[in-house]
Design a protein around this motif. Structure first.
Motif, PDB file in Angstrom:
ATOM      1  N   VAL A  42     -78.524  20.989 115.488  1.00  0.00           N
ATOM      2  CA  VAL A  42     -78.647  21.238 114.134  1.00  0.00           C
ATOM      3  C   VAL A  42     -77.560  22.498 113.623  1.00  0.00           C
ATOM      4  O   VAL A  42     -77.847  23.693 114.539  1.00  0.00           O
ATOM      5  CB  VAL A  42     -79.873  21.981 114.034  1.00  0.00           C
ATOM      6  N   LEU A  43     -76.764  22.788 113.009  1.00  0.00           N
ATOM      7  CA  LEU A  43     -76.062  23.583 112.369  1.00  0.00           C
ATOM      8  C   LEU A  43     -76.142  24.056 111.273  1.00  0.00           C
ATOM      9  O   LEU A  43     -76.299  23.325 110.080  1.00  0.00           O
ATOM     10  CB  LEU A  43     -74.517  23.019 112.481  1.00  0.00           C
ATOM     11  N   GLU A  44     -75.941  25.285 110.974  1.00  0.00           N
ATOM     12  CA  GLU A  44     -75.986  26.058 109.605  1.00  0.00           C
ATOM     13  C   GLU A  44     -74.719  25.994 108.838  1.00  0.00           C
ATOM     14  O   GLU A  44     -73.882  26.742 109.683  1.00  0.00           O
ATOM     15  CB  GLU A  44     -76.829  27.206 109.610  1.00  0.00           C
ATOM     16  N   MET A  45     -74.447  25.654 107.550  1.00  0.00           N
ATOM     17  CA  MET A  45     -73.291  25.939 107.041  1.00  0.00           C
ATOM     18  C   MET A  45     -73.645  26.785 105.615  1.00  0.00           C
ATOM     19  O   MET A  45     -74.359  26.512 105.076  1.00  0.00           O
ATOM     20  CB  MET A  45     -72.741  24.717 106.639  1.00  0.00           C
ATOM     21  N   GLY A  46     -72.827  27.659 105.609  1.00  0.00           N
ATOM     22  CA  GLY A  46     -72.816  28.321 104.393  1.00  0.00           C
ATOM     23  C   GLY A  46     -71.629  28.836 103.445  1.00  0.00           C
ATOM     24  O   GLY A  46     -70.576  28.388 104.024  1.00  0.00           O
ATOM     25  N   MET A  47     -72.025  29.075 102.249  1.00  0.00           N
ATOM     26  CA  MET A  47     -70.711  28.882 101.422  1.00  0.00           C
ATOM     27  C   MET A  47     -70.501  30.246 100.746  1.00  0.00           C
ATOM     28  O   MET A  47     -71.594  30.725  99.810  1.00  0.00           O
ATOM     29  CB  MET A  47     -70.733  27.693 100.354  1.00  0.00           C
ATOM     30  N   SER A  48     -69.644  31.123 100.746  1.00  0.00           N
ATOM     31  CA  SER A  48     -69.577  32.119  99.977  1.00  0.00           C
ATOM     32  C   SER A  48     -68.438  32.059  98.706  1.00  0.00           C
ATOM     33  O   SER A  48     -68.467  32.658  97.740  1.00  0.00           O
ATOM     34  CB  SER A  48     -68.951  33.482 100.635  1.00  0.00           C
ATOM     35  N   GLY A  49     -67.604  30.959  98.974  1.00  0.00           N
ATOM     36  CA  GLY A  49     -66.395  30.764  97.951  1.00  0.00           C
ATOM     37  C   GLY A  49     -66.191  29.178  97.678  1.00  0.00           C
ATOM     38  O   GLY A  49     -67.382  28.315  98.480  1.00  0.00           O
ATOM     39  N   LYS A  50     -65.521  28.807  96.946  1.00  0.00           N
ATOM     40  CA  LYS A  50     -65.492  27.570  96.568  1.00  0.00           C
ATOM     41  C   LYS A  50     -65.043  26.385  97.474  1.00  0.00           C
ATOM     42  O   LYS A  50     -64.264  26.823  98.335  1.00  0.00           O
ATOM     43  CB  LYS A  50     -64.574  27.377  95.278  1.00  0.00           C
ATOM     44  N   LYS A  51     -65.391  25.565  97.789  1.00  0.00           N
ATOM     45  CA  LYS A  51     -64.936  24.260  98.590  1.00  0.00           C
ATOM     46  C   LYS A  51     -65.179  24.562 100.335  1.00  0.00           C
ATOM     47  O   LYS A  51     -64.773  23.880 101.050  1.00  0.00           O
ATOM     48  CB  LYS A  51     -63.614  23.972  98.515  1.00  0.00           C
ATOM     49  N   GLU A  52     -65.900  25.679 100.685  1.00  0.00           N
ATOM     50  CA  GLU A  52     -66.163  26.131 102.070  1.00  0.00           C
ATOM     51  C   GLU A  52     -67.041  25.056 102.601  1.00  0.00           C
ATOM     52  O   GLU A  52     -66.656  24.960 103.722  1.00  0.00           O
ATOM     53  CB  GLU A  52     -66.720  27.435 102.048  1.00  0.00           C
ATOM     54  N   ILE A  53     -68.086  24.591 102.003  1.00  0.00           N
ATOM     55  CA  ILE A  53     -69.135  23.610 102.611  1.00  0.00           C
ATOM     56  C   ILE A  53     -68.326  22.359 102.974  1.00  0.00           C
ATOM     57  O   ILE A  53     -68.451  21.674 104.052  1.00  0.00           O
ATOM     58  CB  ILE A  53     -70.210  23.608 101.855  1.00  0.00           C
ATOM     59  N   LEU A  54     -67.411  21.970 101.924  1.00  0.00           N
ATOM     60  CA  LEU A  54     -66.498  20.889 102.228  1.00  0.00           C
ATOM     61  C   LEU A  54     -65.674  20.764 103.494  1.00  0.00           C
ATOM     62  O   LEU A  54     -65.694  19.900 104.161  1.00  0.00           O
ATOM     63  CB  LEU A  54     -65.718  20.547 101.048  1.00  0.00           C
ATOM     64  N   GLU A  55     -65.036  22.138 103.760  1.00  0.00           N
ATOM     65  CA  GLU A  55     -64.439  22.107 104.845  1.00  0.00           C
ATOM     66  C   GLU A  55     -65.176  22.256 105.970  1.00  0.00           C
ATOM     67  O   GLU A  55     -64.752  21.573 106.965  1.00  0.00           O
ATOM     68  CB  GLU A  55     -63.484  23.603 104.587  1.00  0.00           C
ATOM     69  N   LEU A  56     -66.231  22.788 105.850  1.00  0.00           N
ATOM     70  CA  LEU A  56     -67.106  22.885 107.258  1.00  0.00           C
ATOM     71  C   LEU A  56     -67.525  21.641 107.521  1.00  0.00           C
ATOM     72  O   LEU A  56     -67.700  21.142 108.712  1.00  0.00           O
ATOM     73  CB  LEU A  56     -68.132  23.864 107.108  1.00  0.00           C
ATOM     74  N   ALA A  57     -67.770  20.618 106.442  1.00  0.00           N
ATOM     75  CA  ALA A  57     -68.701  19.487 106.490  1.00  0.00           C
ATOM     76  C   ALA A  57     -67.485  18.415 107.310  1.00  0.00           C
ATOM     77  O   ALA A  57     -67.929  17.621 108.208  1.00  0.00           O
ATOM     78  CB  ALA A  57     -69.063  19.003 105.522  1.00  0.00           C
ATOM     79  N   ARG A  58     -66.348  18.674 106.985  1.00  0.00           N
ATOM     80  CA  ARG A  58     -65.365  17.682 107.412  1.00  0.00           C
ATOM     81  C   ARG A  58     -64.889  18.080 108.861  1.00  0.00           C
ATOM     82  O   ARG A  58     -64.537  17.441 109.808  1.00  0.00           O
ATOM     83  CB  ARG A  58     -63.988  17.922 106.527  1.00  0.00           C
ATOM     84  N   MET A  59     -65.186  19.514 109.191  1.00  0.00           N
ATOM     85  CA  MET A  59     -65.005  20.190 110.655  1.00  0.00           C
ATOM     86  C   MET A  59     -66.037  19.459 111.564  1.00  0.00           C
ATOM     87  O   MET A  59     -65.685  19.073 112.485  1.00  0.00           O
ATOM     88  CB  MET A  59     -65.053  21.419 110.617  1.00  0.00           C
ATOM     89  N   ALA A  60     -67.134  19.383 110.986  1.00  0.00           N
ATOM     90  CA  ALA A  60     -68.310  18.936 111.933  1.00  0.00           C
ATOM     91  C   ALA A  60     -68.532  17.514 111.724  1.00  0.00           C
ATOM     92  O   ALA A  60     -69.012  16.799 112.897  1.00  0.00           O
ATOM     93  CB  ALA A  60     -69.598  19.677 111.623  1.00  0.00           C
ATOM     94  N   ASN A  61     -68.205  16.662 110.994  1.00  0.00           N
ATOM     95  CA  ASN A  61     -68.564  15.264 110.613  1.00  0.00           C
ATOM     96  C   ASN A  61     -70.013  15.094 110.646  1.00  0.00           C
ATOM     97  O   ASN A  61     -70.473  14.213 111.794  1.00  0.00           O
ATOM     98  CB  ASN A  61     -67.579  14.486 111.757  1.00  0.00           C
ATOM     99  N   PRO A  62     -71.031  15.626 110.127  1.00  0.00           N
ATOM    100  CA  PRO A  62     -72.381  15.418 110.346  1.00  0.00           C
ATOM    101  C   PRO A  62     -72.801  13.988 110.266  1.00  0.00           C
ATOM    102  O   PRO A  62     -72.183  13.218 109.372  1.00  0.00           O
ATOM    103  CB  PRO A  62     -72.926  16.399 109.484  1.00  0.00           C
ATOM    104  N   HIS A  63     -73.918  13.519 110.826  1.00  0.00           N
ATOM    105  CA  HIS A  63     -74.593  12.429 110.773  1.00  0.00           C
ATOM    106  C   HIS A  63     -75.841  12.473 109.309  1.00  0.00           C
ATOM    107  O   HIS A  63     -75.957  11.546 108.751  1.00  0.00           O
ATOM    108  CB  HIS A  63     -75.259  11.654 111.902  1.00  0.00           C
ATOM    109  N   ILE A  64     -76.310  13.483 109.393  1.00  0.00           N
ATOM    110  CA  ILE A  64     -77.257  14.015 108.397  1.00  0.00           C
ATOM    111  C   ILE A  64     -76.926  15.378 107.875  1.00  0.00           C
ATOM    112  O   ILE A  64     -76.754  16.179 108.577  1.00  0.00           O
ATOM    113  CB  ILE A  64     -78.707  13.868 109.039  1.00  0.00           C
ATOM    114  N   ILE A  65     -77.280  15.251 106.432  1.00  0.00           N
ATOM    115  CA  ILE A  65     -76.858  16.661 105.679  1.00  0.00           C
ATOM    116  C   ILE A  65     -78.143  16.904 105.040  1.00  0.00           C
ATOM    117  O   ILE A  65     -78.907  16.237 104.285  1.00  0.00           O
ATOM    118  CB  ILE A  65     -75.617  16.582 104.624  1.00  0.00           C
ATOM    119  N   VAL A  66     -78.660  18.262 105.093  1.00  0.00           N
ATOM    120  CA  VAL A  66     -80.083  18.647 104.550  1.00  0.00           C
ATOM    121  C   VAL A  66     -79.645  19.717 103.564  1.00  0.00           C
ATOM    122  O   VAL A  66     -78.898  20.744 104.180  1.00  0.00           O
ATOM    123  CB  VAL A  66     -81.014  19.203 105.629  1.00  0.00           C
TER     124      VAL A  66
END
Length: 419
Positions: A42-66
């Motif tokens: 279970v990993l937490e992803m935060g966003m302070s600027g635009k497109k940061e979560i997109l970058e992190l999601a591509r990095m982690a390649n998750p199966h489930i997103i909450v």
């Protein structure tokens, strides 16, 4: 919260360290996964600027997103709350479409399609805060989750209040004392999970209990570890300083000089405490404490003191005002100093000890500590505080001593403090 819920199902979970939710933190967490053979991460992803979560999601390649609550932090990097929500949803939709084959969402599952369709529509036409999805997990899905291995769950957090469907407890910079004088207390592992559930990041142990220390290992919960007076050789007071010096030398030799050694004083060491500016140690305590205070100054360690405003108020309610003891006074009552406070019982002495008074005191104590305003004499000083205590302990003397707990032994709150 998600990790705790999964752990309660008997699933081995790897979770983000602290608030490691940016590019560096997520990367380090992903590296840490390789050192564990956990069932789910279970990993937490935060966003302070635009497109940061997109970058992190591509990095982690998750199966489930909450998707959790959105709040107003970092709004300076977006033009509106709507833009924040849209940035988050678009990032998630892109991640969904890029990894559709790896996701536990099925085209033939109507519930999955409702979730996916809502995200897709939000990306195309905007998020509607009034829209709600009530998702009921089927029996087959519960079985599926029970057998899932090596699933990566990403908890996406970002800044703007759009909806309040899920409440997440934020960590608080205050500790709770963990006493164990009870024959009906929960296992230490359950206590650690209780702390995580309520965002409690620090605890104080009164002695090195092996079960508690093992449960706290790797939990990222800070610990103040005590040593009982009876474990010191000879005259307790005279041996406090030598033992402190010996422990600090051992820690320094092992490269653990960031761990500080200190001591805790009872309120009885004060010959005078009211008003605070007239505070002074007793003559007996002064002779021993001089060396201790020099040691603490040299090592930049804090001095801890147990002070119970309840006892002062209950023993002299005419001269010690309740609003002073509970931090509720609207005007200055004592102008010349500051005291550190500790706990309030919820029962045992009639109207002096009610859940309402205990809740008021502890909430205001938390607010006082977490404002980081220091003291009137040292406004820049950082004050640490620990609430006494975690549980009502039935092996203490009957009366107020058994009723200082924030929780009953079944881990239900005695009164709300952290909500």
């Amino acid at each position: 919260m998600i990790a705790l819920a999964l752990e309660n199902l008997g699933i081995d979970v790897f979770e983000s360290y602290g608030n490691w939710n940016n590019r560096i933190g997520v990367a380090l967490s992903l590296i840490g996964i390789d050192n564990r053979n956990a069932d789910i991460a279970v990993l937490e992803m935060g966003m302070s600027g635009k497109k940061e979560i997109l970058e992190l999601a591509r990095m982690a390649n998750p199966h489930i997103i909450v998707v959790l609550n959105v709040g107003t932090s970092h709004l300076e990097n977006h033009t509106s709350l709507e833009e924040v929500a849209m940035a988050k949803v678009r990032a998630l939709v892109v991640s969904l479409t890029e990894n559709w084959g790896d996701l536990p969402l099925q085209v033939e599952d109507s519930d999955d399609m409702v979730v996916y369709g809502t995200l897709r529509d939000a990306a195309n036409s905007g998020w509607n805060p009034s829209s709600e999805i009530i998702y009921k997990q089927s029996t087959s899905e519960r079985k599926m989750m029970g057998s899932f291995k090596q699933i990566l769950i990403v908890v996406a957090t970002i800044a703007a209040i759009i909806h309040n469907q899920i409440q997440i407890v934020e960590a608080i910079d205050i500790g709770v004392c963990y006493g164990m004088l009870g024959d009906n207390l929960p296992p230490a592992t359950d206590v650690v999970n209780l702390y995580k559930r309520y965002g409690i990041e620090k605890t104080r142990l009164f002695d090195p209990n092996p079960e508690a220390l093992n449960a706290l290992r790797g939990s990222n919960i800070g610990v103040i570890l005590g040593m009982r007076d009876e474990d010191l050789p000879g005259n307790y007071a005279k041996n406090v300083l030598p033992v402190m010096q010996s422990l600090q030398n051992i820690l320094d030799a092992k490269g653990l000089n960031a761990i500080k050694v200190s001591t805790v004083l009872s309120g009885k060491t004060l010959g005078s405490s009211y008003p605070p500016s007239s505070g002074a140690f007793t003559l007996e305590a002064s002779s021993t404490l001089k060396g201790v205070l020099n040691f603490l100054s040299q090592t930049q360690s804090p001095l801890l003191i147990n002070v119970y405003p309840y006892l002062a108020y209950a023993s002299d309610p005419v001269n010690v005002r309740l609003d002073y003891a509970q931090f509720t006074a609207t005007e200055p009552i004592v102008r010349d100093g500051d005291l550190s406070y500790y706990g309030w019982p919820s029962a045992g002495n009639g109207d002096f000890t009610t859940p309402q008074l205990a809740a008021t005191y502890n909430k205001n104590f938390m607010n006082r500590i977490t404002t980081n305003k220091g003291t009137p004499k040292r406004p820049e000083a950082h004050i640490q505080g620990f609430i006494f205590a975690t549980f009502n302990e039935n092996q203490k003397p009957a009366g107020v001593e058994q009723n200082f707990g924030l929780f009953y032994p079944n881990m239900e709150p005695v009164y709300p403090v952290f909500s």
